[in-house]
Write a protein that holds these residues in place. Structure first.
Motif, PDB file in Angstrom:
ATOM      1  N   VAL A   1       0.822  -1.216   0.000  1.00  0.00           N
ATOM      2  CA  VAL A   1       0.000   0.000   0.000  1.00  0.00           C
ATOM      3  C   VAL A   1       0.852   1.262   0.000  1.00  0.00           C
ATOM      4  O   VAL A   1       0.575   2.219  -0.725  1.00  0.00           O
ATOM      5  CB  VAL A   1      -0.953   0.013   1.222  1.00  0.00           C
ATOM      6  N   THR A   2       1.917   1.270   0.821  1.00  0.00           N
ATOM      7  CA  THR A   2       2.713   2.490   0.987  1.00  0.00           C
ATOM      8  C   THR A   2       4.039   2.456   0.238  1.00  0.00           C
ATOM      9  O   THR A   2       4.598   3.513  -0.081  1.00  0.00           O
ATOM     10  CB  THR A   2       3.006   2.747   2.476  1.00  0.00           C
ATOM     11  N   GLY A   3       4.578   1.241  -0.002  1.00  0.00           N
ATOM     12  CA  GLY A   3       5.889   1.133  -0.639  1.00  0.00           C
ATOM     13  C   GLY A   3       7.019   1.604   0.250  1.00  0.00           C
ATOM     14  O   GLY A   3       8.125   1.850  -0.236  1.00  0.00           O
ATOM     15  N   SER A   4       6.787   1.722   1.544  1.00  0.00           N
ATOM     16  CA  SER A   4       7.756   2.324   2.454  1.00  0.00           C
ATOM     17  C   SER A   4       8.268   1.317   3.469  1.00  0.00           C
ATOM     18  O   SER A   4       7.500   0.802   4.288  1.00  0.00           O
ATOM     19  CB  SER A   4       7.118   3.515   3.189  1.00  0.00           C
ATOM     20  N   VAL A   5       9.582   1.060   3.449  1.00  0.00           N
ATOM     21  CA  VAL A   5      10.183   0.204   4.468  1.00  0.00           C
ATOM     22  C   VAL A   5      10.224   0.932   5.813  1.00  0.00           C
ATOM     23  O   VAL A   5      10.201   0.318   6.877  1.00  0.00           O
ATOM     24  CB  VAL A   5      11.604  -0.241   4.048  1.00  0.00           C
TER      25      VAL A   5
ATOM     26  N   PHE B   1     -13.475  -2.857   2.685  1.00  0.00           N
ATOM     27  CA  PHE B   1     -14.086  -1.597   2.255  1.00  0.00           C
ATOM     28  C   PHE B   1     -13.045  -0.565   1.828  1.00  0.00           C
ATOM     29  O   PHE B   1     -13.373   0.595   1.583  1.00  0.00           O
ATOM     30  CB  PHE B   1     -14.939  -1.020   3.393  1.00  0.00           C
ATOM     31  N   GLY B   2     -11.788  -0.991   1.746  1.00  0.00           N
ATOM     32  CA  GLY B   2     -10.736  -0.077   1.316  1.00  0.00           C
ATOM     33  C   GLY B   2      -9.469  -0.268   2.121  1.00  0.00           C
ATOM     34  O   GLY B   2      -9.470  -0.914   3.177  1.00  0.00           O
ATOM     35  N   ASP B   3      -8.360   0.291   1.595  1.00  0.00           N
ATOM     36  CA  ASP B   3      -7.074   0.177   2.280  1.00  0.00           C
ATOM     37  C   ASP B   3      -7.020   1.171   3.437  1.00  0.00           C
ATOM     38  O   ASP B   3      -7.189   2.373   3.238  1.00  0.00           O
ATOM     39  CB  ASP B   3      -5.926   0.468   1.308  1.00  0.00           C
ATOM     40  N   HIS B   4      -6.770   0.654   4.632  1.00  0.00           N
ATOM     41  CA  HIS B   4      -6.734   1.507   5.824  1.00  0.00           C
ATOM     42  C   HIS B   4      -5.503   1.142   6.653  1.00  0.00           C
ATOM     43  O   HIS B   4      -5.584   0.369   7.612  1.00  0.00           O
ATOM     44  CB  HIS B   4      -8.004   1.325   6.652  1.00  0.00           C
ATOM     45  N   VAL B   5      -4.374   1.721   6.304  1.00  0.00           N
ATOM     46  CA  VAL B   5      -3.139   1.431   7.024  1.00  0.00           C
ATOM     47  C   VAL B   5      -3.246   1.854   8.483  1.00  0.00           C
ATOM     48  O   VAL B   5      -2.662   1.226   9.376  1.00  0.00           O
ATOM     49  CB  VAL B   5      -1.943   2.125   6.335  1.00  0.00           C
ATOM     50  N   TRP B   6      -4.029   2.901   8.753  1.00  0.00           N
ATOM     51  CA  TRP B   6      -4.179   3.377  10.128  1.00  0.00           C
ATOM     52  C   TRP B   6      -4.703   2.275  11.046  1.00  0.00           C
ATOM     53  O   TRP B   6      -4.382   2.239  12.243  1.00  0.00           O
ATOM     54  CB  TRP B   6      -5.118   4.577  10.181  1.00  0.00           C
ATOM     55  N   LEU B   7      -5.532   1.370  10.484  1.00  0.00           N
ATOM     56  CA  LEU B   7      -6.101   0.302  11.294  1.00  0.00           C
ATOM     57  C   LEU B   7      -4.996  -0.605  11.857  1.00  0.00           C
ATOM     58  O   LEU B   7      -5.092  -1.068  12.998  1.00  0.00           O
ATOM     59  CB  LEU B   7      -7.084  -0.528  10.459  1.00  0.00           C
ATOM     60  N   LEU B   8      -3.958  -0.836  11.044  1.00  0.00           N
ATOM     61  CA  LEU B   8      -2.861  -1.679  11.498  1.00  0.00           C
ATOM     62  C   LEU B   8      -2.158  -1.062  12.704  1.00  0.00           C
ATOM     63  O   LEU B   8      -1.725  -1.771  13.618  1.00  0.00           O
ATOM     64  CB  LEU B   8      -1.855  -1.895  10.365  1.00  0.00           C
ATOM     65  N   PHE B   9      -2.064   0.268  12.715  1.00  0.00           N
ATOM     66  CA  PHE B   9      -1.423   0.954  13.836  1.00  0.00           C
ATOM     67  C   PHE B   9      -2.303   0.957  15.084  1.00  0.00           C
ATOM     68  O   PHE B   9      -1.825   1.302  16.171  1.00  0.00           O
ATOM     69  CB  PHE B   9      -1.057   2.383  13.444  1.00  0.00           C
ATOM     70  N   CYS B  10      -3.564   0.575  14.929  1.00  0.00           N
ATOM     71  CA  CYS B  10      -4.452   0.413  16.090  1.00  0.00           C
ATOM     72  C   CYS B  10      -4.489  -1.041  16.562  1.00  0.00           C
ATOM     73  O   CYS B  10      -4.356  -1.322  17.760  1.00  0.00           O
ATOM     74  CB  CYS B  10      -5.875   0.874  15.730  1.00  0.00           C
ATOM     75  N   VAL B  11      -4.660  -1.958  15.606  1.00  0.00           N
ATOM     76  CA  VAL B  11      -4.845  -3.367  15.947  1.00  0.00           C
ATOM     77  C   VAL B  11      -3.539  -4.028  16.387  1.00  0.00           C
ATOM     78  O   VAL B  11      -3.498  -4.730  17.399  1.00  0.00           O
ATOM     79  CB  VAL B  11      -5.450  -4.127  14.747  1.00  0.00           C
ATOM     80  N   LEU B  12      -2.459  -3.806  15.632  1.00  0.00           N
ATOM     81  CA  LEU B  12      -1.205  -4.508  15.912  1.00  0.00           C
ATOM     82  C   LEU B  12      -0.632  -4.190  17.292  1.00  0.00           C
ATOM     83  O   LEU B  12      -0.199  -5.107  18.003  1.00  0.00           O
ATOM     84  CB  LEU B  12      -0.188  -4.220  14.818  1.00  0.00           C
ATOM     85  N   PRO B  13      -0.608  -2.922  17.721  1.00  0.00           N
ATOM     86  CA  PRO B  13      -0.113  -2.661  19.087  1.00  0.00           C
ATOM     87  C   PRO B  13      -0.983  -3.305  20.163  1.00  0.00           C
ATOM     88  O   PRO B  13      -0.460  -3.847  21.151  1.00  0.00           O
ATOM     89  CB  PRO B  13      -0.145  -1.129  19.186  1.00  0.00           C
ATOM     90  N   LEU B  14      -2.318  -3.278  20.001  1.00  0.00           N
ATOM     91  CA  LEU B  14      -3.193  -3.924  20.982  1.00  0.00           C
ATOM     92  C   LEU B  14      -2.933  -5.429  21.013  1.00  0.00           C
ATOM     93  O   LEU B  14      -2.845  -6.042  22.087  1.00  0.00           O
ATOM     94  CB  LEU B  14      -4.658  -3.647  20.644  1.00  0.00           C
ATOM     95  N   ALA B  15      -2.824  -6.021  19.826  1.00  0.00           N
ATOM     96  CA  ALA B  15      -2.557  -7.458  19.748  1.00  0.00           C
ATOM     97  C   ALA B  15      -1.199  -7.795  20.358  1.00  0.00           C
ATOM     98  O   ALA B  15      -1.027  -8.824  21.014  1.00  0.00           O
ATOM     99  CB  ALA B  15      -2.612  -7.929  18.298  1.00  0.00           C
TER     100      ALA B  15
END
Length: 414
Positions: A46-50, A104-118
């Protein structure tokens, strides 16, 4: 107080509860390997950013560190079996939200919410898991039990990354994340099928009016034990240089070598074979060489392997060196964890594990973000050279410390 030395009679291969727990955790790790591939690919596609990959790893690592402050107290004060099941159910729900929202679409922000909680919940699970293995296997068989768990988890990890790469290539990374979510359900079911009495530990009376002292009891034990104290310091610097290495390997394969997602999965699958080999050999290696030579030797070879990753110019070269590196990380990690389980009183093991991981991972998030930035700025090769040289330096330092002892588990109780 002396550590609990009780052991469950009979062979681990005939222990019903341990075998169920073993199978469930193997399936769970197989699912985790899907997320290991899918999440970085999701960000990179999605971002192409390492740098974004490194930042996400760093933020998740910071959440683990924060959760580690309380994880040990939870493991020592609550029913460990129920706590394991609760952590699995919560992670199932968290990871399941990613494919649902992504539909419903690409939402990179969701990863920054879910992954830290997980990651935070995962820290509670891992601390409780270490205490559970100690009680399920018994102190005298804990190295063998850890080796079995790591070996079969690595075996599942060989096929898992390869399948994850194929699934990600054909169905998208979110499909691989869905499989990971389902694996937490299998893990919870496996723990549910074991007997609750196998997790029971008589808790020590809590000091009245001094909750902070109770919370810090694990850190105090680490500070008082000369070998554990030194290991904690050395491994904190080690994690700084290595937590983000998987991201850099993926970046090298994708960016420098121009490989497809499926190839990334195969390479990490081959690497997982190294973990399996190291796990199968660790009990024998430690019996033959003792703790110090095993741990320091594994660190030396790990550093050399990381240097090799910076020089490897082919896919199979990267894969072979990853296998060697992960085999040594497995030997060193199992030796370190088994020693903590052997020398720590049972009622304190959760807090000691929590304190160790909190301190151990404290530099990891910064290191992961730094590695991602350095790879983007100076290239993957420079990162591998610096990280490998740093690991060799840590091994050299360890030779001048109590870590070099062959049998620290036989020393008088701290």
């Amino acid at each position: 107080m002396k550590p609990d030395t009780r052991a469950v009679p009979g062979s681990l291969w005939r222990d019903r509860d341990f075998l169920i727990f073993w199978c469930a955790q193997t399936l769970s790790v197989a699912g985790d390997s899907f997320a290991l591939i899918a999440v970085p690919l999701l960000v990179l596609n999605v971002t192409g950013s390492v740098a974004q990959m490194g930042l996400l790893t760093g933020v998740s690592g910071a959440a683990s560190v924060a959760a580690g402050i309380l994880a040990g107290a939870l493991a020592d004060r609550f029913d460990r079996r129920r706590l394991l099941i609760a952590c699995d159910v919560i992670r199932l729900v968290l990871f399941a939200t990613i494919p649902v929202v992504w539909a419903f679409g690409d939402h990179v922000w969701l990863l920054f919410c879910v992954l830290p909680l997980a990651a935070a919940v995962g820290m509670v699970f891992q601390v409780t898991y270490v205490t559970a293995v100690r009680e399920l296997a018994g102190e005298t068989r804990v190295t063998e039990a850890n080796g079995m768990l790591y070996a079969t988890a690595a075996a599942a990890g060989i096929l898992g990354p390869s399948l994850a790469g194929v699934v990600s290539s054909n169905l998208g990374p979110t499909a691989a994340i869905t499989i990971n979510a389902a694996s937490f359900g299998l893990s919870a079911l496996g723990v549910l099928l074991t007997r609750s009495s196998r997790y029971a530990v008589e808790a020590a009376p809590a000091p009245r009016g001094r909750p902070l002292r109770e919370l810090l009891a694990g850190a105090e034990f680490l500070v008082r034990h000369p070998v554990l104290r030194t290991l904690t310091i050395l491994l904190s610097f080690f994690i700084f240089m290595t937590l983000g290495l998987t991201d850099i390997v993926i970046y090298r394969l994708k960016h420098d070598l121009g490989q497809a997602d499926s190839v990334v999965g195969v390479v990490l699958g081959v690497g997982a074979a190294g973990t399996m080999i190291g796990s199968m050999l660790v009990a024998r290696v430690r019996r033959s060489l003792g703790f110090g030579p095993s741990w320091i030797g594994a660190q030396v070879v790990s550093g050399l392997a990381i240097l090799g990753l910076g020089l490897a110019g082919s896919v199979w070269g990267v894969a072979a060196i990853m296998a060697l590196y992960l085999a040594c990380v497995s030997v060193a990690g199992i030796c370190s964890m088994s020693l903590r389980q052997q020398v720590t009183p049972a009622h304190l093991l959760g807090r000691v594990t929590s304190a160790f991981w909190t301190i151990h991972f404290s530099l990891g998030p910064v290191g992961a973000a730094a590695l991602g930035w350095a790879a983007a700025s100076y290239g993957a090769t420079a990162v591998f050279v610096i990280a490998g040289a740093s690991c060799l330096l840590l091994a050299l330092v360890a030779l001048a410390t109590p870590v070099r002892q062959r049998h620290p588990e036989r020393a008088p109780a701290t």
